[in-house]
Each structure stands twice: as C-alpha cells, then as structure tokens.
Design a protein around this motif. Structure first.
Motif, mmCIF file in Angstrom:
data_model
loop_
_atom_site.group_PDB
_atom_site.id
_atom_site.type_symbol
_atom_site.label_atom_id
_atom_site.label_comp_id
_atom_site.label_asym_id
_atom_site.label_seq_id
_atom_site.Cartn_x
_atom_site.Cartn_y
_atom_site.Cartn_z
ATOM 1 N N ASN A 100 -28.216 14.076 -52.437
ATOM 2 C CA ASN A 100 -26.988 14.298 -51.667
ATOM 3 C C ASN A 100 -26.640 15.782 -51.565
ATOM 4 O O ASN A 100 -25.475 16.146 -51.409
ATOM 5 C CB ASN A 100 -25.814 13.550 -52.299
ATOM 6 C CG ASN A 100 -25.855 12.071 -51.981
ATOM 7 O OD1 ASN A 100 -26.649 11.634 -51.153
ATOM 8 N ND2 ASN A 100 -25.016 11.302 -52.644
ATOM 9 N N VAL A 101 -27.661 16.629 -51.665
ATOM 10 C CA VAL A 101 -27.426 18.076 -51.580
ATOM 11 C C VAL A 101 -28.202 18.646 -50.403
ATOM 12 O O VAL A 101 -29.403 18.420 -50.261
ATOM 13 C CB VAL A 101 -27.849 18.790 -52.888
ATOM 14 C CG1 VAL A 101 -27.634 20.294 -52.768
ATOM 15 C CG2 VAL A 101 -27.084 18.232 -54.080
ATOM 16 N N GLN A 114 -22.781 19.893 -51.324
ATOM 17 C CA GLN A 114 -22.714 18.499 -51.756
ATOM 18 C C GLN A 114 -22.220 17.651 -50.590
ATOM 19 O O GLN A 114 -21.202 17.956 -49.980
ATOM 20 C CB GLN A 114 -21.755 18.361 -52.956
ATOM 21 C CG GLN A 114 -21.676 16.978 -53.533
ATOM 22 C CD GLN A 114 -22.974 16.575 -54.223
ATOM 23 O OE1 GLN A 114 -23.548 17.345 -54.969
ATOM 24 N NE2 GLN A 114 -23.427 15.366 -53.971
ATOM 25 N N ASN A 116 -21.123 13.719 -49.324
ATOM 26 C CA ASN A 116 -20.855 12.376 -49.821
ATOM 27 C C ASN A 116 -21.692 11.389 -48.999
ATOM 28 O O ASN A 116 -22.306 11.767 -47.998
ATOM 29 C CB ASN A 116 -19.354 12.051 -49.816
ATOM 30 C CG ASN A 116 -18.754 11.929 -48.432
ATOM 31 O OD1 ASN A 116 -19.454 11.969 -47.414
ATOM 32 N ND2 ASN A 116 -17.448 11.777 -48.374
ATOM 33 N N THR A 125 -21.430 23.950 -53.470
ATOM 34 C CA THR A 125 -21.461 23.871 -54.928
ATOM 35 C C THR A 125 -22.178 25.055 -55.559
ATOM 36 O O THR A 125 -21.997 25.331 -56.734
ATOM 37 C CB THR A 125 -22.133 22.568 -55.395
ATOM 38 O OG1 THR A 125 -23.447 22.505 -54.846
ATOM 39 C CG2 THR A 125 -21.334 21.357 -54.943
#
Length: 163
Positions: A100-101, A114, A116, A125
């Motif tokens: 999810n990055v 990041q 969702n 991040t």
C-alpha cells in the motif's frame, strides 16, 4: 594597457561565442521547496493530456502525467475503467507501488506515499531530499545564465515549458 586589451578581446570573444552557443527552447518551472512539499494532495479526476508511464497494481492503474501527478484508475472492470482520482505531485516522472505504498519522484526528492485500500486518502510517510539529480530540459540543456542568476534560493525545478 595590455590588460585592458586582453579584457576587451576576451569580452568580444565571449559575445561572439555565446551567440553561436545553442540555448534551450525551454524555461524551467520553479517552486520553492516548502511549497512543493506541501502541494501533494488527492484531487478530483481530470482529463489526461500527456499520459506517460503506467504502473499496474490490481485492480488499479497508476498513470503518470509528466511533471503534474498520477491518474488513479480503477480497472476492476477492464471493459469500463473508472477514473477515481488525481494525485497531484509536482515534478513527477515515474512511479512504483509495493503493498500500500507508492514510491514517486517529487522533482529531486524520492517520496513514499501511504495509500488506503480504496485510495481515498494519501499521506507522505517518507521523503529523501535531493535523491535525484535536478532535471534538465527536454532538449538536454540546463538553465541559461539569465534564468539561473534570478533563481530564488531554495527553489526546485519541477518541470519545463517551451518559451
């Protein structure tokens, strides 16, 4: 007297040579570093004008709009893909996703964002400043001296436009 003559000859040669030296057809788009870092945000979908690199991470397509950001497309139904969002990232040219990055270039910086699961929220991040060299113009030249001399301190080239 010899010094004055040498300076005069040097000035004439400089003027002659600089008139033959090719210059870029492009001017840099500059942003202050702080503004560039704060400008990363999720926006409404927008039309694609100059789509670039494409990255696929099921069920999403991430399509780079050079220097502008990333189009996020839901490709769950390939017969009818849905343009979900546009992730604004100044100076972007490339993107990759793991888990999810999302990893992207933000001009000269490498950033980790990041995501969702439904890609309705994003947050930076990690940022590694000056990871990449400053981008040159599409025709391979850098900034000419007159632009470079007026360049604000702490500014970053986030793109190029024809002048």
């Amino acid at each position: 007297m010899q010094t004055i003559r040498n300076l005069f000859v040097a000035a004439v040669l400089f003027c002659l040579c600089s008139s033959f030296y090719p210059t870029s057809q492009y001017v840099p788009i500059l942003m202050l570093r702080g503004d560039m870092e704060k400008a990363i945000k999720l926006e409404s979908p927008r039309p694609m004008y100059e789509p670039g690199k494409i990255y696929y991470k099921a069920p999403y397509l991430f399509i780079v709009e050079k220097y502008k950001g990333v189009h996020i497309i839901d490709n769950s139904n390939p017969a009818s893909p849905e343009n979900l969002n546009f992730l604004h990232i100044d100076g972007i040219r490339d993107v990759a996703v793991k888990g999810n990055v999302m990893y992207a270039d933000n001009a000269v910086d490498l950033i980790a964002i990041q995501l969702n699961n439904s890609i309705t929220e994003v947050s930076v991040t990690k940022r590694i400043e000056n990871y990449f060299p400053e981008m040159t113009s599409p025709d391979g030249f850098g900034m000419n001296y007159s632009v470079w001399a007026k360049r604000p301190d702490n500014s970053v080239i986030v793109g190029w436009k024809k002048h």
